[in-house]
Scaffold this active site. Structure first.
Site, mmCIF file in Angstrom:
data_model
loop_
_atom_site.group_PDB
_atom_site.id
_atom_site.type_symbol
_atom_site.label_atom_id
_atom_site.label_comp_id
_atom_site.label_asym_id
_atom_site.label_seq_id
_atom_site.Cartn_x
_atom_site.Cartn_y
_atom_site.Cartn_z
ATOM 1 N N ASN A 12 3.612 83.088 -35.235
ATOM 2 C CA ASN A 12 3.108 81.711 -35.141
ATOM 3 C C ASN A 12 1.846 81.755 -34.284
ATOM 4 O OD1 ASN A 12 2.589 79.033 -34.696
ATOM 5 N ND2 ASN A 12 4.456 78.628 -33.515
ATOM 6 N N TRP A 13 0.706 81.639 -34.946
ATOM 7 C CA TRP A 13 -0.556 81.729 -34.214
ATOM 8 C C TRP A 13 -0.866 80.461 -33.420
ATOM 9 C CZ3 TRP A 13 -5.010 84.604 -37.308
ATOM 10 C CH2 TRP A 13 -4.661 85.956 -37.430
ATOM 11 N N LYS A 14 -0.105 79.394 -33.673
ATOM 12 C CA LYS A 14 -0.354 78.112 -32.995
ATOM 13 C C LYS A 14 -1.829 77.715 -33.183
ATOM 14 C CE LYS A 14 3.514 79.127 -30.009
ATOM 15 N NZ LYS A 14 4.204 78.965 -28.725
ATOM 16 N N HIS A 98 8.721 72.572 -34.551
ATOM 17 C CA HIS A 98 8.473 73.407 -33.360
ATOM 18 C C HIS A 98 8.521 72.519 -32.117
ATOM 19 C CE1 HIS A 98 6.512 76.010 -30.461
ATOM 20 N NE2 HIS A 98 6.813 77.014 -31.266
ATOM 21 N N GLU A 100 6.725 72.372 -29.620
ATOM 22 C CA GLU A 100 5.424 71.839 -29.212
ATOM 23 C C GLU A 100 5.076 70.591 -30.015
ATOM 24 O OE1 GLU A 100 3.323 75.560 -29.539
ATOM 25 O OE2 GLU A 100 4.423 76.292 -27.794
ATOM 26 N N GLU A 168 14.529 78.596 -30.464
ATOM 27 C CA GLU A 168 13.481 78.859 -29.482
ATOM 28 C C GLU A 168 13.744 78.036 -28.225
ATOM 29 O OE1 GLU A 168 9.623 80.357 -31.487
ATOM 30 O OE2 GLU A 168 9.560 78.187 -31.482
ATOM 31 N N GLY A 174 6.194 81.337 -24.191
ATOM 32 C CA GLY A 174 4.956 81.603 -23.466
ATOM 33 C C GLY A 174 5.128 81.844 -21.982
ATOM 34 N N SER A 213 8.860 84.470 -26.058
ATOM 35 C CA SER A 213 8.490 85.673 -25.313
ATOM 36 C C SER A 213 9.038 86.956 -25.926
ATOM 37 C CB SER A 213 8.903 85.550 -23.842
ATOM 38 O OG SER A 213 8.231 84.464 -23.224
ATOM 39 N N GLY A 234 5.089 84.143 -30.940
ATOM 40 C CA GLY A 234 3.844 83.452 -30.644
ATOM 41 C C GLY A 234 2.774 84.425 -30.182
ATOM 42 N N GLY A 235 2.605 84.526 -28.869
ATOM 43 C CA GLY A 235 1.524 85.327 -28.281
ATOM 44 C C GLY A 235 1.399 86.734 -28.845
HETATM 45 P P1 13P Z 1 5.734 83.075 -27.476
HETATM 46 O O1 13P Z 1 6.158 84.271 -28.291
HETATM 47 O O2 13P Z 1 4.284 83.091 -27.121
HETATM 48 O O3 13P Z 1 6.640 82.862 -26.303
HETATM 49 O O4 13P Z 1 5.899 81.783 -28.435
HETATM 50 C C1 13P Z 1 7.083 81.605 -29.116
HETATM 51 C C2 13P Z 1 6.896 80.501 -30.082
HETATM 52 O O5 13P Z 1 6.779 79.347 -29.703
HETATM 53 C C3 13P Z 1 6.844 80.840 -31.516
HETATM 54 O O6 13P Z 1 6.936 79.709 -32.309
#
Ligand code: 13P
Length: 250
Positions: A12-14, A98, A100, A168, A174, A213, A234-235
């Site tokens: 997920n590149w957000k 998600h 967010e 999640e 993050g 993470s 994510g990251g």
């Molecule tokens: P991180 O891997 O950066 O913690 O993000 C997880 C995430 O929200 C994937 O949707």
């Protein structure tokens, strides 16, 4: 007897990535090769990159996804994107619900359920996200929160169409923090139990991803937990080498 669930590693590149970032996808494509692989791979990129990423990844095991969609197919909804549009652009998956989006846009379980329906109607696979906040975990209500989000966010059509669930924990996103193996096992087992109770054999075949993470260094341990059928990353999905490290762990 249901088939074993195939592992899915989804990035997920957000809100990250410009045209130049397609180079990371090209590198990922080269690193994973032509397959066949032990796991499925998807990268959910920003809307602006879906079409070009899908074209660039054509013929590779890397599927492309979007990160949200509207509940309707088309209409007077300035700035929104429909699942049909993402399908047309070459997406195979769409993340819905998600944390967010739930936090930043006030999305409710009912919104998320309607979006998941729209994704299925467009012929794509929704990745439906659930997860508790830090306060909810501290209050001892993590399991209850996840069970209630799951019940109200997953549409009935999941019984006859492919869906993916992502657990999640919000406090692990993050932050570099991850739940213990036992905590992940508890939540994933409860998600599996609810899916089987609701959908029978179809529920046993739904992939349940862990997200929060996940890195090359902890992926093997997390992916080894019962009922963890992959990761939503994510990251660590932004760099081809890191993401490939997680794919190799799978
Ligand atoms: P991180 O891997 O950066 O913690 O993000 C997880 C995430 O929200 C994937 O949707």
């Amino acid at each position: 007897m249901s088939q074993p669930v195939k592992t899915l590693i989804a990035g997920n590149w957000k809100m990250n990535g410009l045209k130049a970032s397609l180079g990371e996808l090209e590198q990922l494509k080269a690193l994973v090769g032509a397959g066949p692989l032990a796991c499925d791979i998807a990268v959910c990129v920003p809307f602006t990159l879906v079409a070009s990423a899908a074209t660039a990844m054509a013929g590779s095991p890397v599927a492309i996804g979007g990160q949200d969609c509207h509940t309707q197919t088309s209409g007077a909804h300035t700035g929104d994107i429909s699942a049909a549009m993402l399908a047309d652009a070459g997406a195979a998956f769409i993340i819905v619900g998600h944390s967010e989006r739930r936090a930043d846009h006030g999305e409710t379980d009912a919104n998320v359920q309607a979006k998941a329906e729209a994704v299925i109607a467009a012929g794509l696979t929704p990745i439906i996200c659930v997860g508790e906040t830090e306060a909810e975990r501290r209050a001892g209500s993590a399991l209850a929160v996840v069970e209630s989000q799951l019940a109200a966010s997953v549409p009935d059509s999941a019984g006859t169409s492919k869906i993916v669930i992502a657990y999640e924990p919000v406090w692990a996103i993050g932050t570099g923090l991850t739940p213990t193996r036992a905590d992940i096992a508890e939540i994933h087992a409860a998600i599996r139990a609810q899916l089987v109770a609701r959908f029978g054999d179809a529920g046993a075949g739904i992939a349940i991803l862990y997200g929060g993470s996940m890195k090359p260094g902890n992926a093997a341990e997390i992916l080894g937990v019962d009922d963890v059928n992959g990761g939503l990353v994510g990251g660590a999905s932004l760099k081809a080498e890191d993401f490939n490290g997680i794919i190799q762990a799978a």
